[in-house]
Design a protein around this motif. Sequence first.
Motif, short mmCIF file in Angstrom:
data_model
loop_
_atom_site.label_atom_id
_atom_site.label_comp_id
_atom_site.label_asym_id
_atom_site.label_seq_id
_atom_site.Cartn_x
_atom_site.Cartn_y
_atom_site.Cartn_z
N LEU A 95 0.82 -1.21 0.00
CA LEU A 95 0.00 0.00 0.00
C LEU A 95 0.86 1.26 0.00
O LEU A 95 0.53 2.23 -0.68
N ALA A 96 1.95 1.24 0.77
CA ALA A 96 2.82 2.42 0.81
C ALA A 96 3.44 2.68 -0.56
O ALA A 96 3.62 3.84 -0.96
N ALA A 97 3.78 1.61 -1.27
CA ALA A 97 4.35 1.78 -2.61
C ALA A 97 3.36 2.42 -3.57
O ALA A 97 3.75 3.12 -4.52
N LEU A 98 2.09 2.20 -3.33
CA LEU A 98 1.05 2.75 -4.20
C LEU A 98 0.54 4.11 -3.73
O LEU A 98 0.06 4.90 -4.55
N ARG A 99 0.64 4.39 -2.41
CA ARG A 99 -0.05 5.55 -1.87
C ARG A 99 0.83 6.60 -1.21
O ARG A 99 0.36 7.70 -0.90
N ALA A 100 2.09 6.30 -0.97
CA ALA A 100 2.94 7.26 -0.24
C ALA A 100 3.03 8.59 -0.98
O ALA A 100 3.26 8.62 -2.20
N THR A 101 2.83 9.66 -0.25
CA THR A 101 2.92 11.01 -0.81
C THR A 101 4.36 11.50 -0.75
O THR A 101 5.20 10.94 -0.02
N PRO A 102 4.69 12.57 -1.48
CA PRO A 102 6.03 13.15 -1.36
C PRO A 102 6.38 13.52 0.09
O PRO A 102 7.53 13.34 0.51
N GLU A 103 5.41 13.99 0.85
CA GLU A 103 5.66 14.34 2.25
C GLU A 103 5.93 13.07 3.07
O GLU A 103 6.80 13.07 3.95
N GLU A 188 16.61 0.62 0.52
CA GLU A 188 15.99 0.00 -0.66
C GLU A 188 14.47 0.00 -0.57
O GLU A 188 13.77 0.12 -1.59
N LEU A 189 13.95 -0.12 0.64
CA LEU A 189 12.50 -0.11 0.81
C LEU A 189 11.92 1.26 0.48
O LEU A 189 10.92 1.37 -0.25
N ILE A 190 12.55 2.30 0.99
CA ILE A 190 12.07 3.65 0.69
C ILE A 190 12.20 3.93 -0.81
O ILE A 190 11.33 4.57 -1.42
N GLN A 191 13.28 3.44 -1.41
CA GLN A 191 13.43 3.62 -2.86
C GLN A 191 12.32 2.91 -3.62
O GLN A 191 11.79 3.44 -4.62
#
Length: 239
Positions: A95-103, A188-191
């Motif tokens: 979900l984070a990979a699909l929804r994470a905002t720039p902030e 790598e996860l954040i990337q």
Amino acid sequence: MTRRQRTLMDRAYQEIRQRYMTLQLRPGDWIDDLKISEEMQLSRTPVREALFLLASEGLVLVRPGGGFLVRPLDLIDTSNLFEAHVVVAKAVARLAALRATPEDLKELRAADAAVQQAILRRDPAGIAADNSCLHRLEATAAHNEYFMRLACQIHDQEQRLGYLAFGGTDDWDQIHDHFVLVQKDHSELIQAYEDRDPDTAEAIATRHVQLFRKRIMEFFARSDTDTVDLSGDVLTFGS
């Protein structure tokens, strides 16, 4: 509850929570709320209110007949914790990979930097706390309230485990390689989140849970049995 009462309860909550996370309150021990109130120069009311709040979060247990216990720590409970963690971590990562905002991504980068600084300081409590903060932000970036609540409950328990495992070694070099892999996973996860790549994010998140599980198992294998309750079965979490 008045503002002053809330402030006193919050103060007691933060102090008791810190003692819990740094094992000043040992797993399975009875919590002497009178002694804590005297040490903090507070009445028993805000201390007990704080303990009930911690009980609602699963960190302490309310004893039948009254009183509070520090949540025990054993291999069966830890096995169940990791079983839940890997399921939640996979969902949160996708979900984070699909929804994470720039902030969201900016906050994750800042939290990752904080973990790295705590590692450089060789600060077990700081590593455990900052790592927990990073993964709570990760759950927030999934933008699903239910997963966020589950993830926060899991990371509350694992923060204590992290302090136990990172602070329980006499030789910091023993866990140097572990922290190299931790930093690699975080980066790598954040990337993967930035790349909008849910498959890669899920794979790294799974690997990261397994890495932490391995460290905990190694600590349990080497630790003295009088420092933690090792009753119950061995960890059975699969790959």
